[in-house]
Design a protein around this motif. Sequence first.
Motif, PDB file in Angstrom:
ATOM      1  N   GLY A   1       0.822  -1.202   0.000  1.00  0.00           N
ATOM      2  CA  GLY A   1       0.000   0.000   0.000  1.00  0.00           C
ATOM      3  C   GLY A   1       0.853   1.248   0.000  1.00  0.00           C
ATOM      4  O   GLY A   1       2.078   1.173   0.030  1.00  0.00           O
ATOM      5  N   PRO A   2       0.210   2.402  -0.004  1.00  0.00           N
ATOM      6  CA  PRO A   2       0.937   3.659  -0.169  1.00  0.00           C
ATOM      7  C   PRO A   2       1.595   4.206   1.101  1.00  0.00           C
ATOM      8  O   PRO A   2       2.335   5.165   1.037  1.00  0.00           O
ATOM      9  N   TYR A   3       1.345   3.615   2.267  1.00  0.00           N
ATOM     10  CA  TYR A   3       1.890   4.135   3.529  1.00  0.00           C
ATOM     11  C   TYR A   3       1.549   5.606   3.728  1.00  0.00           C
ATOM     12  O   TYR A   3       2.387   6.398   4.120  1.00  0.00           O
ATOM     13  N   ARG A   4       0.338   5.966   3.420  1.00  0.00           N
ATOM     14  CA  ARG A   4      -0.120   7.329   3.653  1.00  0.00           C
ATOM     15  C   ARG A   4      -1.249   7.280   4.670  1.00  0.00           C
ATOM     16  O   ARG A   4      -2.070   6.361   4.665  1.00  0.00           O
ATOM     17  N   PHE A   5      -1.301   8.277   5.513  1.00  0.00           N
ATOM     18  CA  PHE A   5      -2.300   8.331   6.569  1.00  0.00           C
ATOM     19  C   PHE A   5      -3.704   8.176   6.000  1.00  0.00           C
ATOM     20  O   PHE A   5      -4.076   8.854   5.038  1.00  0.00           O
ATOM     21  N   LEU A   6      -4.453   7.273   6.581  1.00  0.00           N
ATOM     22  CA  LEU A   6      -5.843   6.965   6.227  1.00  0.00           C
ATOM     23  C   LEU A   6      -6.007   6.365   4.831  1.00  0.00           C
ATOM     24  O   LEU A   6      -7.119   6.313   4.303  1.00  0.00           O
ATOM     25  N   GLN A   7      -4.916   5.926   4.211  1.00  0.00           N
ATOM     26  CA  GLN A   7      -5.003   5.244   2.922  1.00  0.00           C
ATOM     27  C   GLN A   7      -5.006   3.734   3.173  1.00  0.00           C
ATOM     28  O   GLN A   7      -4.306   3.250   4.064  1.00  0.00           O
ATOM     29  N   PRO A   8      -5.774   2.991   2.410  1.00  0.00           N
ATOM     30  CA  PRO A   8      -5.859   1.544   2.653  1.00  0.00           C
ATOM     31  C   PRO A   8      -4.555   0.829   2.299  1.00  0.00           C
ATOM     32  O   PRO A   8      -3.845   1.212   1.362  1.00  0.00           O
ATOM     33  N   ILE A   9      -4.266  -0.197   3.078  1.00  0.00           N
ATOM     34  CA  ILE A   9      -3.141  -1.089   2.799  1.00  0.00           C
ATOM     35  C   ILE A   9      -3.651  -2.518   2.880  1.00  0.00           C
ATOM     36  O   ILE A   9      -4.722  -2.774   3.425  1.00  0.00           O
ATOM     37  N   LYS A  10      -2.896  -3.436   2.328  1.00  0.00           N
ATOM     38  CA  LYS A  10      -3.187  -4.863   2.449  1.00  0.00           C
ATOM     39  C   LYS A  10      -2.058  -5.480   3.262  1.00  0.00           C
ATOM     40  O   LYS A  10      -0.887  -5.145   3.046  1.00  0.00           O
ATOM     41  N   VAL A  11      -2.415  -6.356   4.173  1.00  0.00           N
ATOM     42  CA  VAL A  11      -1.430  -7.050   4.983  1.00  0.00           C
ATOM     43  C   VAL A  11      -1.594  -8.546   4.743  1.00  0.00           C
ATOM     44  O   VAL A  11      -2.682  -9.098   4.943  1.00  0.00           O
ATOM     45  N   TYR A  12      -0.530  -9.185   4.302  1.00  0.00           N
ATOM     46  CA  TYR A  12      -0.514 -10.624   4.073  1.00  0.00           C
ATOM     47  C   TYR A  12       0.300 -11.259   5.199  1.00  0.00           C
ATOM     48  O   TYR A  12       1.414 -10.822   5.489  1.00  0.00           O
ATOM     49  N   ILE A  13      -0.273 -12.278   5.828  1.00  0.00           N
ATOM     50  CA  ILE A  13       0.343 -12.896   6.991  1.00  0.00           C
ATOM     51  C   ILE A  13       0.755 -14.319   6.655  1.00  0.00           C
ATOM     52  O   ILE A  13      -0.051 -15.109   6.157  1.00  0.00           O
ATOM     53  N   GLY A  14       2.003 -14.628   6.939  1.00  0.00           N
ATOM     54  CA  GLY A  14       2.531 -15.959   6.651  1.00  0.00           C
ATOM     55  C   GLY A  14       2.553 -16.839   7.876  1.00  0.00           C
ATOM     56  O   GLY A  14       2.205 -16.414   8.983  1.00  0.00           O
ATOM     57  N   PRO A  15       3.006 -18.059   7.709  1.00  0.00           N
ATOM     58  CA  PRO A  15       3.105 -18.966   8.851  1.00  0.00           C
ATOM     59  C   PRO A  15       4.321 -18.623   9.729  1.00  0.00           C
ATOM     60  O   PRO A  15       5.331 -18.110   9.243  1.00  0.00           O
ATOM     61  N   LEU A  16       4.190 -18.913  11.017  1.00  0.00           N
ATOM     62  CA  LEU A  16       5.314 -18.750  11.937  1.00  0.00           C
ATOM     63  C   LEU A  16       6.478 -19.633  11.499  1.00  0.00           C
ATOM     64  O   LEU A  16       6.271 -20.734  10.985  1.00  0.00           O
ATOM     65  N   PHE A  17       7.682 -19.151  11.722  1.00  0.00           N
ATOM     66  CA  PHE A  17       8.865 -19.980  11.508  1.00  0.00           C
ATOM     67  C   PHE A  17       9.916 -19.578  12.526  1.00  0.00           C
ATOM     68  O   PHE A  17       9.852 -18.509  13.122  1.00  0.00           O
ATOM     69  N   GLU A  18      10.853 -20.457  12.749  1.00  0.00           N
ATOM     70  CA  GLU A  18      11.927 -20.187  13.695  1.00  0.00           C
ATOM     71  C   GLU A  18      13.261 -20.247  12.987  1.00  0.00           C
ATOM     72  O   GLU A  18      13.429 -20.976  12.003  1.00  0.00           O
ATOM     73  N   LEU A  19      14.189 -19.483  13.497  1.00  0.00           N
ATOM     74  CA  LEU A  19      15.543 -19.505  12.964  1.00  0.00           C
ATOM     75  C   LEU A  19      16.360 -20.558  13.703  1.00  0.00           C
ATOM     76  O   LEU A  19      16.116 -20.815  14.881  1.00  0.00           O
ATOM     77  N   PRO A  20      17.333 -21.152  13.027  1.00  0.00           N
ATOM     78  CA  PRO A  20      18.184 -22.143  13.701  1.00  0.00           C
ATOM     79  C   PRO A  20      19.078 -21.457  14.733  1.00  0.00           C
ATOM     80  O   PRO A  20      19.277 -20.243  14.682  1.00  0.00           O
ATOM     81  N   PRO A  21      19.629 -22.216  15.672  1.00  0.00           N
ATOM     82  CA  PRO A  21      20.519 -21.625  16.678  1.00  0.00           C
ATOM     83  C   PRO A  21      21.735 -20.955  16.035  1.00  0.00           C
ATOM     84  O   PRO A  21      22.193 -21.352  14.966  1.00  0.00           O
ATOM     85  N   LEU A  22      22.235 -19.955  16.715  1.00  0.00           N
ATOM     86  CA  LEU A  22      23.408 -19.216  16.244  1.00  0.00           C
ATOM     87  C   LEU A  22      24.636 -19.788  16.956  1.00  0.00           C
ATOM     88  O   LEU A  22      25.051 -19.297  17.985  1.00  0.00           O
ATOM     89  N   ASN A  23      25.167 -20.867  16.407  1.00  0.00           N
ATOM     90  CA  ASN A  23      26.328 -21.534  16.999  1.00  0.00           C
ATOM     91  C   ASN A  23      27.568 -21.178  16.191  1.00  0.00           C
ATOM     92  O   ASN A  23      27.891 -21.846  15.216  1.00  0.00           O
ATOM     93  N   CYS A  24      28.249 -20.124  16.602  1.00  0.00           N
ATOM     94  CA  CYS A  24      29.440 -19.673  15.897  1.00  0.00           C
ATOM     95  C   CYS A  24      30.506 -19.298  16.915  1.00  0.00           C
ATOM     96  O   CYS A  24      30.211 -18.660  17.920  1.00  0.00           O
ATOM     97  N   GLU A  25      31.726 -19.676  16.625  1.00  0.00           N
ATOM     98  CA  GLU A  25      32.830 -19.324  17.519  1.00  0.00           C
ATOM     99  C   GLU A  25      33.498 -18.021  17.099  1.00  0.00           C
ATOM    100  O   GLU A  25      33.985 -17.280  17.930  1.00  0.00           O
ATOM    101  N   HIS A  26      33.529 -17.762  15.815  1.00  0.00           N
ATOM    102  CA  HIS A  26      34.234 -16.593  15.304  1.00  0.00           C
ATOM    103  C   HIS A  26      33.256 -15.503  14.904  1.00  0.00           C
ATOM    104  O   HIS A  26      32.171 -15.776  14.392  1.00  0.00           O
ATOM    105  N   LYS A  27      33.655 -14.257  15.131  1.00  0.00           N
ATOM    106  CA  LYS A  27      32.803 -13.106  14.833  1.00  0.00           C
ATOM    107  C   LYS A  27      32.409 -13.059  13.360  1.00  0.00           C
ATOM    108  O   LYS A  27      31.267 -12.764  13.017  1.00  0.00           O
ATOM    109  N   ALA A  28      33.349 -13.381  12.463  1.00  0.00           N
ATOM    110  CA  ALA A  28      33.056 -13.362  11.025  1.00  0.00           C
ATOM    111  C   ALA A  28      32.009 -14.413  10.675  1.00  0.00           C
ATOM    112  O   ALA A  28      31.129 -14.174   9.842  1.00  0.00           O
ATOM    113  N   ASP A  29      32.095 -15.577  11.310  1.00  0.00           N
ATOM    114  CA  ASP A  29      31.109 -16.632  11.070  1.00  0.00           C
ATOM    115  C   ASP A  29      29.725 -16.196  11.566  1.00  0.00           C
ATOM    116  O   ASP A  29      28.716 -16.467  10.937  1.00  0.00           O
ATOM    117  N   LYS A  30      29.700 -15.528  12.723  1.00  0.00           N
ATOM    118  CA  LYS A  30      28.443 -15.045  13.299  1.00  0.00           C
ATOM    119  C   LYS A  30      27.787 -14.038  12.366  1.00  0.00           C
ATOM    120  O   LYS A  30      26.587 -14.116  12.100  1.00  0.00           O
TER     121      LYS A  30
END
Length: 125
Positions: free
Chosen positions: A72-101
Amino acid sequence: LLRRVGTFPVNRRDADFAAVRKAYQLLKEGKVVGLFPEGTRSKTGALQKAYNGAALIAVRSGTPILPLAIVGPYRFLQPIKVYIGPLFELPPLNCEHKADKKLKLEQMSALIMENIGKLFPANEN
């Protein structure tokens, strides 16, 4: 007006640890935290590259993600459409090095955007 509905500012230029702590606090209290992973709304409607903050908050807090696509246009009082997806989870963040993280967070951020992108109707992304 925005503060009254529970928003809080985020510094997009630097890592905003205060905003991350605030998000963790709200999630710990069982509240919902809504984020624009791209850091802003898209002026063209096209998906942009996400910052890593949303992925970091989700993976560190163990919170599932509910992707939304807003059209939508992101303007005050202008209509927008919202599409909602299924929940999902991210895998654990298992990294030893900052660059890997950093690389892993970038991949997780891309996964968030991929899940959002799937929600757009073919002619609206």
